[in-house]
Write a protein that holds these residues in place. Sequence first.
Motif: not given
Length: 365
Positions: A194-198, A314-323
């Motif tokens: 599912g969602p998330g990196r791990i 729910s991927w903790p990437g730079i796009g999510n961080y920017l939003t």
Amino acid sequence: MAFEPSADEKIVGAKTAGGRMSGLAGRAWDGTLSILFFALVLAGTFLGLLAITFFIGRVVPIDPVLSVVGDRATKEVYEAARQAMGLDRPLIVQFFSYVGDVLTGDLGNSVSTGRPVVDDLARFFPATLEMATIGIIIGVALGVPMGVLAATRQGSWIDQVIRVLGLLGYSVPAFWLGLVGLAVFYAGLGWVAGPGRIDIFYDGLLDPVTGLYLADSALAGEWDIFWNALDHLALPASILGFFSLAYIARMTRSFMLDQLGQEYVTTARVKGVSERRVIWRHAFYPIRIQLITVIGLSYAALLEGSVMIETVFSWPGIGNYLTTALLNADMNAVLGATLVIGSVFILINKVSDVLYRILDPRARR
């Protein structure tokens, strides 16, 4: 008896050796000038990016002081914070101070996380890089052969199917495809995680080295974590790969159709050259340079445009961080993330230019 060259032969030999040394020196000088010019262009482009991000941060209708002190702060507290942040100085002074801070690696602190923006970017950007890299690998591995196949089967049902897939890649919203993917392959079939990196069970068990979970887990020999991270990565990376596949396949088809209509391809077929060699050697070989630019632009677009996919998964990437930073009026984080994304575009474009010059001798003249 040893042969002694004449005086004229010695003069000619000296002139020949001198000409060779002069030619080598000339090529070395040209190479040095080329490197210096490349460095100047890179520095000028980066300076322009700094100027754009700085002035964007000053014209957007967001007050960075209020994001720090809150909208209920007194005027005295507001002015004190404004002076502490250096916003009372002339704009040009602020700009040069901003350039100096960036060059020393200081992007300020994030209001949202309370940490330095540089530390946040070092944490979040590898997640986007990992997903986008797997996505572009999928896009290239499938998109290029599909484009070649569509061009060689122009007008057939295979060509029509590939063109429809390309059309879907341009028209289907990313968030909708992500939600459908989760509903079908995760909730329905259970094929992917599912969602998330791990999984939360493995969270904190892996010491970050590169920030890329697949690389770090492989280096540490933690294969359970590796397969779990790959399971989480499979669906979002495949969706990104589908979007890049659509663009790469379409452009490859267009380039191949142009080459297949050339006279030298017709001549090769008349001479009895095998169709496989005609396609991959005579038609595909010249377009590899154009494909470098297409793949580079597609890769940069995945790194920059994965906001919707990161939000859905729910991927903790730079796009999510920017939003999140935009919603919280966190201008330091916004400018830092924008600067990183812009730098990635610059770097990928310059790497594409270098590869273009390596593969095409005409570009080195």
